[in-house]
Design an enzyme around this catalytic site. Structure first.
Site, PDB file in Angstrom:
ATOM      1  N   ASP A  35       1.033  -1.295  -0.232  1.00 21.90           N
ATOM      2  CA  ASP A  35       0.111   0.338   0.211  1.00 21.90           C
ATOM      3  C   ASP A  35       1.134   1.120  -0.206  1.00 21.90           C
ATOM      4  O   ASP A  35       2.265   1.262   0.410  1.00 21.90           O
ATOM      5  CB  ASP A  35      -0.288   0.137   1.301  1.00 21.90           C
ATOM      6  CG  ASP A  35      -2.018   0.612   0.797  1.00 21.90           C
ATOM      7  OD1 ASP A  35      -3.728   0.018   0.806  1.00 21.90           O
ATOM      8  OD2 ASP A  35      -2.041   1.817   0.670  1.00 21.90           O
ATOM      9  N   ASP A  58       3.698   2.893  -3.607  1.00 18.87           N
ATOM     10  CA  ASP A  58       3.091   3.124  -4.709  1.00 18.87           C
ATOM     11  C   ASP A  58       2.846   2.543  -6.074  1.00 18.87           C
ATOM     12  O   ASP A  58       3.979   2.799  -6.771  1.00 18.87           O
ATOM     13  CB  ASP A  58       3.418   5.016  -5.025  1.00 18.87           C
ATOM     14  CG  ASP A  58       2.927   5.694  -5.111  1.00 18.87           C
ATOM     15  OD1 ASP A  58       1.370   4.651  -6.267  1.00 18.87           O
ATOM     16  OD2 ASP A  58       2.617   6.543  -4.923  1.00 18.87           O
ATOM     17  N   ASN A  84      -5.540  -4.920  -6.619  1.00 18.07           N
ATOM     18  CA  ASN A  84      -6.800  -3.762  -5.970  1.00 18.07           C
ATOM     19  C   ASN A  84      -6.371  -2.816  -5.477  1.00 18.07           C
ATOM     20  O   ASN A  84      -7.600  -1.573  -5.178  1.00 18.07           O
ATOM     21  CB  ASN A  84      -7.347  -4.243  -4.240  1.00 18.07           C
ATOM     22  CG  ASN A  84      -7.705  -3.928  -3.272  1.00 18.07           C
ATOM     23  OD1 ASN A  84      -9.088  -4.195  -3.588  1.00 18.07           O
ATOM     24  ND2 ASN A  84      -7.901  -2.853  -2.564  1.00 18.07           N
ATOM     25  N   TYR A 152     -13.858   7.623 -13.460  1.00 18.99           N
ATOM     26  CA  TYR A 152     -13.697   6.936 -12.737  1.00 18.99           C
ATOM     27  C   TYR A 152     -14.255   5.217 -13.671  1.00 18.99           C
ATOM     28  O   TYR A 152     -13.555   3.915 -13.554  1.00 18.99           O
ATOM     29  CB  TYR A 152     -14.302   6.727 -11.304  1.00 18.99           C
ATOM     30  CG  TYR A 152     -14.109   4.804 -10.972  1.00 18.99           C
ATOM     31  CD1 TYR A 152     -13.233   4.758  -9.653  1.00 18.99           C
ATOM     32  CD2 TYR A 152     -15.536   4.044 -10.746  1.00 18.99           C
ATOM     33  CE1 TYR A 152     -13.183   3.911  -9.460  1.00 18.99           C
ATOM     34  CE2 TYR A 152     -15.314   3.533  -9.257  1.00 18.99           C
ATOM     35  CZ  TYR A 152     -14.445   2.912  -9.185  1.00 18.99           C
ATOM     36  OH  TYR A 152     -14.357   1.370  -8.442  1.00 18.99           O
ATOM     37  N   LYS A 156     -12.058   1.529 -15.370  1.00 15.95           N
ATOM     38  CA  LYS A 156     -12.284   0.557 -14.854  1.00 15.95           C
ATOM     39  C   LYS A 156     -12.968  -0.181 -15.592  1.00 15.95           C
ATOM     40  O   LYS A 156     -12.833  -1.657 -16.199  1.00 15.95           O
ATOM     41  CB  LYS A 156     -13.517   0.122 -13.559  1.00 15.95           C
ATOM     42  CG  LYS A 156     -12.789   0.939 -12.046  1.00 15.95           C
ATOM     43  CD  LYS A 156     -11.790   0.064 -11.659  1.00 15.95           C
ATOM     44  CE  LYS A 156     -11.447   0.715 -10.360  1.00 15.95           C
ATOM     45  NZ  LYS A 156     -10.608  -0.002  -9.482  1.00 15.95           N
ATOM     46  N   THR A 187     -17.773  -0.923   2.169  1.00 13.90           N
ATOM     47  CA  THR A 187     -16.327  -0.653   3.595  1.00 13.90           C
ATOM     48  C   THR A 187     -17.502   0.266   4.628  1.00 13.90           C
ATOM     49  O   THR A 187     -17.949   0.536   3.998  1.00 13.90           O
ATOM     50  CB  THR A 187     -15.252  -0.468   1.958  1.00 13.90           C
ATOM     51  OG1 THR A 187     -15.972   1.590   1.895  1.00 13.90           O
ATOM     52  CG2 THR A 187     -15.700  -0.413   0.799  1.00 13.90           C
TER      53      THR A 187
END
Ligand SMILES: NC(=O)c1ccc[n+]([C@@H]2O[C@H](COP(=O)([O-])OP(=O)(O)OC[C@H]3O[C@@H](n4cnc5c(N)ncnc54)[C@H](O)[C@@H]3O)[C@@H](O)[C@H]2O)c1
Length: 248
Positions: A35, A58, A84, A152, A156, A187
């Protein structure tokens, strides 16, 4: 009982990535939480126990990605990559959106996903026997537009395309590449903003034939399935986990 695999999960410090990590640990695998927030990744790995470790990375830094795979190769290698890490940082109508804002989301979601995919494929091919598998986190937004979310959503759609691109080229090495495409997922962050019974939650749920948003576990189970032996003849698919939203 199969031998534990090493699973590299980008963006594994929180949200869906951490849920995916938890599911692999429960299945007996080892996880590496990569991460850009190294401190959060450390804390998340500590919470998962001794089969989890953290990696500050990164995914937009392709040199750092290549260096990370060199280190991972020297430390037993990676069997499964879960791409992810992704951001939903930019909203805007097609007549308003600034090109530089658009570029910033593509840099993480598309070029970052590509960079880690490339490094993993090179790593597996260098091992001499190929094999291994990739699961990408896409979104049903790549197939079903919502006004203001096109930056976005088009990133995807590109993730779905990268999935097919990598799948057709890497099949000869025995590397399978698939994606999971969630609808909205509860989440911890979204759960706080959309408490059960609230008008906002009802509005979101009303778009979903099965009646509610996905739990993080719904996504994690699909990822674990696609990464496992039960999916050995599946490659190049983007599996919607959306309660039927794409049917509407
Ligand atoms: N939450 C949803 O409803 C939903 C729906 C569909 C798809 N998705 C996708 O699922 C994935 C996870 O989503 P989430 O809701 O858990 O997100 P999140 O924001 O909770 O977590 C994303 C993680 O990725 C990390 N990250 C961001 N940019 C990075 C980079 N450049 N390099 C390394 N790490 C980076 C962040 O630090 C964070 O830990 C994303 O790809 C997202 O697009 C989410």
């Amino acid at each position: 009982m199969t031998a534990p695999r090493t699973i590299l999960i980008t963006g594994g410090a929180g949200g869906i990535g951490l849920g995916i990590a938890r599911a692999f640990v429960a299945a007996g695998d080892r996880v590496v939480l990569a991460d850009r927030d190294g401190t959060a990744a450390q804390a998340a790995a500590a919470g998962l126990g001794s089969t989890a470790r953290a990696l500050a990375l990164d995914i937009t830094d392709e040199t750092a990605v290549a260096t990370a795979f060199d280190a991972l190769a020297a430390d037993g290698g990676v069997d499964v990559l879960v791409n992810n890490a992704g951001i939903l940082s930019v909203h805007g109508a097609v007549v308003d959106l600034d090109a530089s804002a658009y570029r910033s989301i593509l840099d993480v979601n598309v070029v970052g996903t590509f960079a880690v995919t490339q490094a993993f494929a090179r790593h597996r091919i260098a091992l001499g026997n190929g094999g291994g598998t990739i699961v990408n986190l896409s979104s049903i937004g790549g197939r079903q537009p919502t006004p203001g979310m096109g930056a976005y959503e088009s990133s995807k759609a590109a993730v779905d395309s990268i999935t097919r691109w990598a799948a057709i080229e890497l099949a000869q090495h025995g590397i399978r590449v698939n994606a999971v495409a969630p609808g909205p997922v509860l989440t911890p962050m979204l759960q706080a903003g959309l408490p059960e019974g609230s008008d906002a939650r009802t509005a979101w749920s009303s778009r979903i034939p099965l009646g509610d948003l996905a739990e993080v576990d719904d996504i994690a189970h699909a990822v674990v399935f696609l990464a496992g032996a039960g999916a050995r003849h599946i490659t190049g698919v983007s599996l919607a986990v959306d309660g039927g939203q794409l049917l509407t």
